[in-house]
Design a protein around this motif. Structure first.
Motif, PDB file in Angstrom:
ATOM      1  N   ASP A 108      20.204  -4.247   8.737  1.00  0.00           N
ATOM      2  CA  ASP A 108      21.165  -3.722   7.762  1.00  0.00           C
ATOM      3  C   ASP A 108      21.411  -2.234   8.023  1.00  0.00           C
ATOM      4  N   GLU A 109      21.703  -1.896   9.286  1.00  0.00           N
ATOM      5  CA  GLU A 109      21.790  -0.485   9.646  1.00  0.00           C
ATOM      6  C   GLU A 109      23.034  -0.118  10.430  1.00  0.00           C
ATOM      7  N   MET A 110      23.877  -1.110  10.778  1.00  0.00           N
ATOM      8  CA  MET A 110      25.002  -0.839  11.658  1.00  0.00           C
ATOM      9  C   MET A 110      26.293  -0.617  10.870  1.00  0.00           C
ATOM     10  N   PRO A 111      27.129   0.325  11.321  1.00  0.00           N
ATOM     11  CA  PRO A 111      28.359   0.619  10.583  1.00  0.00           C
ATOM     12  C   PRO A 111      29.384  -0.503  10.680  1.00  0.00           C
ATOM     13  N   GLY A 158      36.131  -1.777  19.713  1.00  0.00           N
ATOM     14  CA  GLY A 158      37.414  -1.322  20.228  1.00  0.00           C
ATOM     15  C   GLY A 158      38.056  -0.275  19.350  1.00  0.00           C
ATOM     16  N   TRP A 159      37.566  -0.138  18.122  1.00  0.00           N
ATOM     17  CA  TRP A 159      38.091   0.880  17.225  1.00  0.00           C
ATOM     18  C   TRP A 159      37.310   2.177  17.422  1.00  0.00           C
ATOM     19  N   GLU A 160      37.933   3.288  17.091  1.00  0.00           N
ATOM     20  CA  GLU A 160      37.280   4.590  17.222  1.00  0.00           C
ATOM     21  C   GLU A 160      36.003   4.630  16.379  1.00  0.00           C
ATOM     22  N   GLY A 161      34.927   5.085  16.985  1.00  0.00           N
ATOM     23  CA  GLY A 161      33.658   5.201  16.270  1.00  0.00           C
ATOM     24  C   GLY A 161      32.774   3.992  16.349  1.00  0.00           C
ATOM     25  N   ALA A 162      33.230   2.925  17.006  1.00  0.00           N
ATOM     26  CA  ALA A 162      32.391   1.725  17.132  1.00  0.00           C
ATOM     27  C   ALA A 162      31.136   2.061  17.931  1.00  0.00           C
TER      28      ALA A 162
END
Length: 329
Positions: free
Chosen positions: A104-107, A112-116
């Motif tokens: 439960d730690e990933m954004p 492919g999107w900015e910040g992935a």
């Protein structure tokens, strides 16, 4: 020490008679799954991808359709847009069991999107794994960060809330990926014995199997121009149309096949404004089409406009969506 009662020994034949009903009872309660997501398939969610049933480099689902990709080992319950996901859609335990692990730690950022983030083997993203009787396990992937509502070692019941659908991990659209395993071997819950030849199995792992949808429309709406694909994914493609702007009707679909046709029609207060059939020249997991007209001299007449989008396959309607627009003075 408390006393333990052992019944007197029984003749072998009698013992077998007593054991047989117990075995029969165990066979009457096979492992089964309930829907792992709070949605109605075909209405506010769809199965975008099934387990890949092709043993080679190609991909096909259990019904011999293209709703899979090479090596896919789960069932993807897809939400039409990120806007729907953002409202909070529950992920639920598909069967009774014990939580074996979680992350439960990933954004919540689509790949492919900015910040992935770099995945480093964490393709599942945030998720939960549950162990069940007789060697079965279920795994729930791409859940929303901070939504996990269970703990390792916790016993859960079928239908109990595990968290919410998210965008984490190796994901290109908002969905829940459900994997089912027995003794470490991946299973297709629609064809657990891998016996189907282009059709439904006689026995699945579902209490009530979701209907197979071979494709369909996810969303439709009006805009003052051809919408951006990212806005379609986000659920923000519906935009203000004024009397002096172009009037464009769009349809967003999944599971399109080469030869399909998207038919877009707009009826206005003074008659038909748009009527266009747009053939699909290739098979695509996601796609959209749009058609419209510039505003006439003096602007669009005031009144109600109705958009009707139909996805046709082999000349017959496969899926339909409607959109409405009101233009005032």
């Amino acid at each position: 020490m408390s006393a333990v009662f052992f019944p007197p020994a029984l003749p072998r034949a009698a013992a077998l008679v007593l054991l047989l009903p117990i075995a029969a009872t165990a066979q009457e309660a096979p492992f089964s799954l309930t829907l792992p997501i709070d949605c109605v398939p075909g209405e506010d969610c769809v199965v975008q991808n099934y387990v890949d049933a092709d043993p080679g480099a190609e991909a096909r689902d259990y019904a011999c359709g293209p709703l899979s990709y090479d090596g896919h080992k789960g069932t993807d319950f897809r939400l039409p847009t990120i806007a729907q996901q953002a409202e909070g859609v529950e992920v639920r335990a598909a069967a009774d069991g014990v939580v074996l692990g979680l992350r439960d730690e990933m954004p919540d950022i689509l790949q492919g999107w900015e910040g992935a983030p770099e995945l480093d083997g964490r393709d599942c993203g945030n998720g939960v794994t549950i162990g069940h009787e007789n060697g079965y396990e279920t795994q729930y992937c791409h859940m929303a960060q901070g939504s996990i509502a269970v703990a390792v070692g916790q016993r859960v019941a079928a239908g109990e809330r595990l968290g919410e659908v998210g965008l984490s991990g190796q994901s290109q659209f908002p969905h829940l990926h459900l994997s089912v395993r027995r003794d470490g071997v991946e299973l297709d819950p629609f064809d657990p014995e891998d016996r189907v030849a282009c059709g439904a199995a006689e026995q699945t792992l579902w209490e009530t199997p979701p209907d197979y949808l071979p494709g369909g429309l996810l969303d439709a709406g009006f805009a003052p121009g051809v919408p951006d694909y990212l806005d379609l994914q986000r659920g923000t493609a519906q935009a203000e149309v004024r009397s002096d702007t172009p009037l464009v009707l769009w349809g967003f679909a999944f599971g399109g096949r080469a030869g399909d046709v998207m038919h877009l029609v707009v009826e206005g207060p003074e008659g038909r404004v748009v009527d266009q059939k747009m053939p699909l020249d290739k098979t695509q997991a996601q796609l959209f089409r749009a058609s419209g007209r510039r505003a006439p001299e003096g602007g669009w007449p005031s009144g109600d406009y109705e958009g009707h989008v139909t996805l046709l396959r082999d000349g017959a309607p496969l899926s339909e969506r409607r959109a409405t627009l009101s233009l005032g003075e």
